[in-house]
Design a protein around this motif. Structure first.
Motif, short mmCIF file in Angstrom:
data_model
loop_
_atom_site.label_atom_id
_atom_site.label_comp_id
_atom_site.label_asym_id
_atom_site.label_seq_id
_atom_site.Cartn_x
_atom_site.Cartn_y
_atom_site.Cartn_z
N SER A 36 -16.00 -14.22 4.21
CA SER A 36 -14.95 -14.19 3.93
C SER A 36 -14.05 -12.70 5.36
CB SER A 36 -14.97 -12.76 2.80
OG SER A 36 -13.77 -12.06 2.04
N ASP A 37 -13.69 -12.79 6.50
CA ASP A 37 -13.33 -12.47 7.73
C ASP A 37 -12.98 -10.86 7.17
OD1 ASP A 37 -12.02 -11.89 10.00
OD2 ASP A 37 -12.98 -13.68 10.37
N ILE A 38 -13.33 -10.21 7.46
CA ILE A 38 -12.53 -8.14 7.69
C ILE A 38 -11.00 -8.54 8.19
CG2 ILE A 38 -13.58 -7.61 9.07
CD1 ILE A 38 -12.40 -5.97 6.49
N ALA A 39 -11.15 -9.39 8.78
CA ALA A 39 -10.05 -8.89 9.35
C ALA A 39 -9.27 -9.50 9.36
CB ALA A 39 -9.69 -9.81 11.28
N ALA A 40 -8.84 -11.07 8.29
CA ALA A 40 -8.49 -11.66 7.56
C ALA A 40 -8.03 -11.29 6.56
CB ALA A 40 -8.89 -13.38 7.63
N LEU A 41 -8.77 -10.78 5.98
CA LEU A 41 -8.49 -9.79 4.64
C LEU A 41 -7.39 -8.58 4.58
CD1 LEU A 41 -11.79 -9.42 2.55
CD2 LEU A 41 -9.94 -10.71 2.25
N MET A 42 -7.65 -7.68 6.00
CA MET A 42 -6.91 -6.16 7.07
C MET A 42 -5.38 -6.74 6.53
SD MET A 42 -9.94 -4.49 8.29
CE MET A 42 -8.09 -3.16 8.97
N VAL A 43 -5.38 -7.96 7.44
CA VAL A 43 -4.05 -8.69 7.79
C VAL A 43 -3.42 -9.42 6.18
CG1 VAL A 43 -2.61 -10.87 8.38
CG2 VAL A 43 -4.42 -9.16 10.14
N LEU A 44 -4.37 -9.94 5.41
CA LEU A 44 -3.49 -10.08 3.94
C LEU A 44 -2.98 -9.18 3.89
CD1 LEU A 44 -2.91 -12.51 1.80
CD2 LEU A 44 -5.63 -12.09 1.78
N GLU A 45 -3.69 -8.07 3.75
CA GLU A 45 -3.10 -6.56 2.83
C GLU A 45 -1.54 -6.34 3.44
OE1 GLU A 45 -4.31 -3.14 1.46
OE2 GLU A 45 -5.58 -3.25 3.49
#
Length: 224
Positions: A36-45
């Motif tokens: 669960s990649d923090i960078a991916a989650l922030m970009v998704l948001e």
């Protein structure tokens, strides 16, 4: 992670922070990756809210056109070709103006919470995301992730390259570009844009000029 079905809330325990993987905590066989990649989650948001604002702006302009309200000339001084004056003219629609303001403010990361510590992704998302470009003649891209002080190295949304942005009604896109230039040129000195240094604004404009073919010609040198 809570494992008791009678207490399914996430437990606030340091052992649950910054997990490199969730393997062993539940069955991950049905997922593409155990990470669960923090960078991916922030970009998704960011991408999700940016999409919502694009949809809202397009909707407001289409409703205005249907109701025969004026949709042209927002953020534009009569006869000007450089982004226009900052004051609202009497024939501008406040609803449309605020929709464009909200969209552009989010594009340039107004009110983004500064990071207080370095964040690191763990699934290779950053490299794959940045490799998609597009890149300017100096090899820069709006997709470059920072994660030291903020999400992106250049604080202007890569969503400017999406079909959703390009599909904005013509008058909406014109208003968005003009408002964006007011901010990036330094014409609007409001304190909410203080996070955009002149170097930031200059780099963003240079990247856009090289990578966004439909960018209006008045996006020129940043001198302020």
């Amino acid at each position: 992670m809570a494992t008791d079905p009678d207490a399914p809330m996430l437990l606030e325990d340091e052992a649950n922070f910054n997990l490199p993987t969730v393997e062993g905590r539940f069955d991950t066989s049905g997922y593409p990756t155990p990470y669960s990649d923090i960078a991916a989650l922030m970009v998704l948001e960011h991408q999700t809210h940016m999409t919502n604002l694009l949809v809202r702006t397009a909707w407001e302009f289409r409703v205005a056109a249907h109701e025969h309200r004026a949709t042209r000339g927002l953020f534009r001084r009569p006869g000007a070709a450089d982004g226009g004056a900052l004051r609202m003219t009497v024939d501008e629609d406040e609803t449309l103006r605020e929709a464009v303001r909200a969209l552009v403010d989010y594009m340039v990361f107004v009110d983004e919470s500064p990071l207080t510590d370095r964040m690191v992704g763990n699934a290779g998302f950053e490299a794959a995301f940045e490799a998609r470009g597009p890149f300017d003649r100096r090899g820069r891209t709006l997709r470059e992730i920072d994660l030291d002080l903020r999400l992106f190295r250049y604080p202007c949304s890569y969503m400017v390259y999406t079909a959703a942005f390009d599909a904005l009604p013509a008058d909406a896109k014109d208003a968005v570009y003009r408002r964006l230039w007011q901010v990036l040129s330094g014409a609007d000195r409001d304190s909410r844009y203080e996070h955009l240094t002149r170097d930031d604004r200059r780099a963003i404009v240079e990247i856009l000029r090289d990578t966004k073919p439909s960018l209006p010609g008045y996006f020129g040198a940043v001198r302020r």
